[in-house]
Design a protein around this motif. Sequence first.
Motif: not given
Length: 156
Positions: A68-71, A131-135
């Motif tokens: 769930g984390r993204m950078r 997370m994929v949508m935010r990516g």
Amino acid sequence: LLKANTADIQVSPGGVGVPSPQIQRVVLATTRTYMNESGVPVRNLLGNLKTRPDHLVVIHDELDLDVGRMRVKFGGGDNGHNGLKSIRAMNGGGDYFRVRLGIGRPPGRQEVTDWVLTNFSASEKDTVAQMVMRGADAVESLIVQGLDATQSHFNN
């Protein structure tokens, strides 16, 4: 041979496909190779488009981030990721944008190769979908707003 599936889209400050004087052409691509051979289609794609690696955005799984984390970042090493290692070897370095999507480390003594090929648990599926949508939103932001604004908004 390209060894990738591609699609052309246009991105503007208003979003994907919204007409604007600042509209930019973007080529989306997924490789048709094994992950550890990703560098070949990336090199071919960059060559066909006559563009440089610093115009490339690679979206990849990241063991060092919890699910769930993204950078978002520019440049860096491969951190043992065989896909990034291949891209680095075939394209002369690691100077490209990355959207790193967290999958977490394997529990106990489970092998990393088994972990990355395992399906997410039922309780993780909604988190991963978000997370994929935010990516995807982060990629759009990189194109329109640049790295600093994207990192400020999306890095969590």
